[in-house]
Motif scaffolding. Structure first.
Motif, PDB file in Angstrom:
ATOM      1  N   GLN A  41       0.845  -1.191   0.000  1.00  0.00           N
ATOM      2  CA  GLN A  41       0.000   0.000   0.000  1.00  0.00           C
ATOM      3  C   GLN A  41       0.883   1.245   0.000  1.00  0.00           C
ATOM      4  OE1 GLN A  41      -2.872   0.218   3.149  1.00  0.00           O
ATOM      5  NE2 GLN A  41      -3.830   2.074   2.361  1.00  0.00           N
ATOM      6  N   LYS A  43       1.705   4.871   0.675  1.00  0.00           N
ATOM      7  CA  LYS A  43       1.196   5.794   1.690  1.00  0.00           C
ATOM      8  C   LYS A  43       0.887   7.151   1.061  1.00  0.00           C
ATOM      9  CE  LYS A  43       2.228   7.828   6.210  1.00  0.00           C
ATOM     10  NZ  LYS A  43       3.238   7.946   7.294  1.00  0.00           N
ATOM     11  N   LYS A  44      -0.325   7.614   1.253  1.00  0.00           N
ATOM     12  CA  LYS A  44      -0.745   8.908   0.724  1.00  0.00           C
ATOM     13  C   LYS A  44      -0.529   9.985   1.781  1.00  0.00           C
ATOM     14  CE  LYS A  44      -5.151  10.112   0.582  1.00  0.00           C
ATOM     15  NZ  LYS A  44      -5.268  11.480   1.134  1.00  0.00           N
ATOM     16  N   GLN A  46      -0.932  13.485   3.768  1.00  0.00           N
ATOM     17  CA  GLN A  46      -2.108  14.310   4.035  1.00  0.00           C
ATOM     18  C   GLN A  46      -2.187  15.445   3.015  1.00  0.00           C
ATOM     19  OE1 GLN A  46      -2.579  15.498   8.131  1.00  0.00           O
ATOM     20  NE2 GLN A  46      -3.740  17.328   7.582  1.00  0.00           N
TER      21      GLN A  46
END
Length: 358
Positions: A41, A43-44, A46
């Motif tokens: 996954q 990481k996005k 903020q």
């Protein structure tokens, strides 16, 4: 039929089946192992858009391991000396310190190597947007005659001589019969994982975790002011710091436009001399600047937008101060703006060991 005859026939048939079952030519093939991969996954940070990956190339741990190795692999070039990382160096924000990158036989291109970061949110790649995906983008440099100057069959054949690569391709894609499609899928997975953002001083400022200096605050105000630097229309106020679009930003007058930019892809005269907006993240590290690397420093870039704009028929309407040469910043304003731009620097991105050659 007499009972004895029946018994003999039964025994004969049983013997026949026994012989068949013992026939050494009858082989039951082994059941192949089930191939599985481990989802990864991305990481996005903020304030960034949602991540959308292609359905046929989801990021996996195994794909990342392979893609990282291939990104640094010189076997993909015709002389086995040049890799993707040659022109996209981590210390330069995965760009090139040189104005133009040099190919394997000394050939020089005409455009600056774009930084590789946050590309999972991109849809069109290169300065002119001619590649419609990261997989498509990765196909080009290998066969480009002034870059890596190799054929894909040759490159893949060399990889297949390496047992380590054969194992890595099987781990990532479940096949030993891989080709260029698998190579670029792995490289694209690695490139999508090159995320920079979330932990810069600017990001922390937006989250009210730190305060910026008076000069940096002044620079931010200039950046987002319609009557000041007016930078935010193309670069945004948070997140990617680019609109991922194309603009003629007034670099050249019509007679000096030797590179027609986006027009070469779309065929639309309105796109003449338009180029993709680069992200301002890590802009401190990604010199030289513009599609042709004509500006060596941020100071030169700000001078250009302040008093160096050139009008041409396709100049973007956002360059509304072209009539007076630019936004006309004072020396102090220029310094403040540059100080603000440096708050988007992410030094950890340049030294992250997960991105280095294995």
């Amino acid at each position: 039929m007499k009972k004895g005859v029946v018994i003999v026939l039964v025994l004969a048939i049983a013997l026949l089946f026994q012989q068949c079952s013992e026939d050494p030519t009858v082989i039951t093939p082994p059941v192949p192992p089930i191939h599985t991969t481990t989802p990864f996954q991305i990481k996005k940070p903020q304030g960034f858009p949602d991540i959308i990956e292609p359905a046929d190339n989801r990021t996996t741990v195994e794909g990342l391991i392979l893609g990282r190795k291939l990104f640094h692999e010189p076997l993909l070039s015709g002389n086995n000396l040049q890799s993707c990382a040659t022109c996209h160096q981590q210390g330069a924000g995965f760009s090139d310190f040189n104005q133009f990158s040099m190919g394997i036989d000394g050939s020089i291109g005409t455009r600056q190597a774009m930084p590789i970061m946050n590309l999972v949110w991109g849809t069109e790649f290169f300065w002119d947007g001619r590649a419609f995906s990261l997989e498509h983008q990765a196909l080009g440099p290998v066969t480009n005659p002034i870059e890596m100057k190799e054929t894909w069959p040759n490159a893949v054949a060399e990889l297949k001589l390496d047992s380590v690569y054969n194992a890595l391709f099987y781990d990532a894609f479940g096949t030993y019969d891989y080709d260029s499609t698998h190579v670029v899928k792995a490289i694209a997975q690695f490139e999508r994982a090159l995320i920079s953002g979330g932990e810069t001083r600017f990001d922390k400022f937006l989250r009210n975790e730190i305060v910026l200096t008076p000069s940096e605050i002044s620079g931010f105000n200039i950046y987002q002011s319609e009557t000041g630097g007016d930078c935010f229309h193309c670069h945004g106020l948070s997140g990617l710091m680019t609109d991922n679009s194309f603009h003629n930003n007034g670099l050249d007058s019509l007679q000096d436009q030797t590179d027609i930019g986006r027009m070469a892809v779309t065929g639309d005269p309105a796109d003449r001399a338009s180029f993709k907006t680069p992200s301002l993240r890590n802009v401190e590290y990604t010199a030289p600047y513009m599609h042709d690397g004509r500006f060596a420093t941020l100071e030169e870039v700000i001078d250009f937008y302040s008093e160096g704009l050139h009008w041409s028929p396709t100049i973007d309407p956002l360059m509304k101060n072209v009539g007076q040469g630019g936004v006309q910043l004072t020396p102090f304003e220029k310094t403040d703006l540059i100080n603000f731009l440096k708050t988007m620097s992410d030094p950890d991105f340049l030294t992250n060991p997960k991105f280095e050659d294995q």
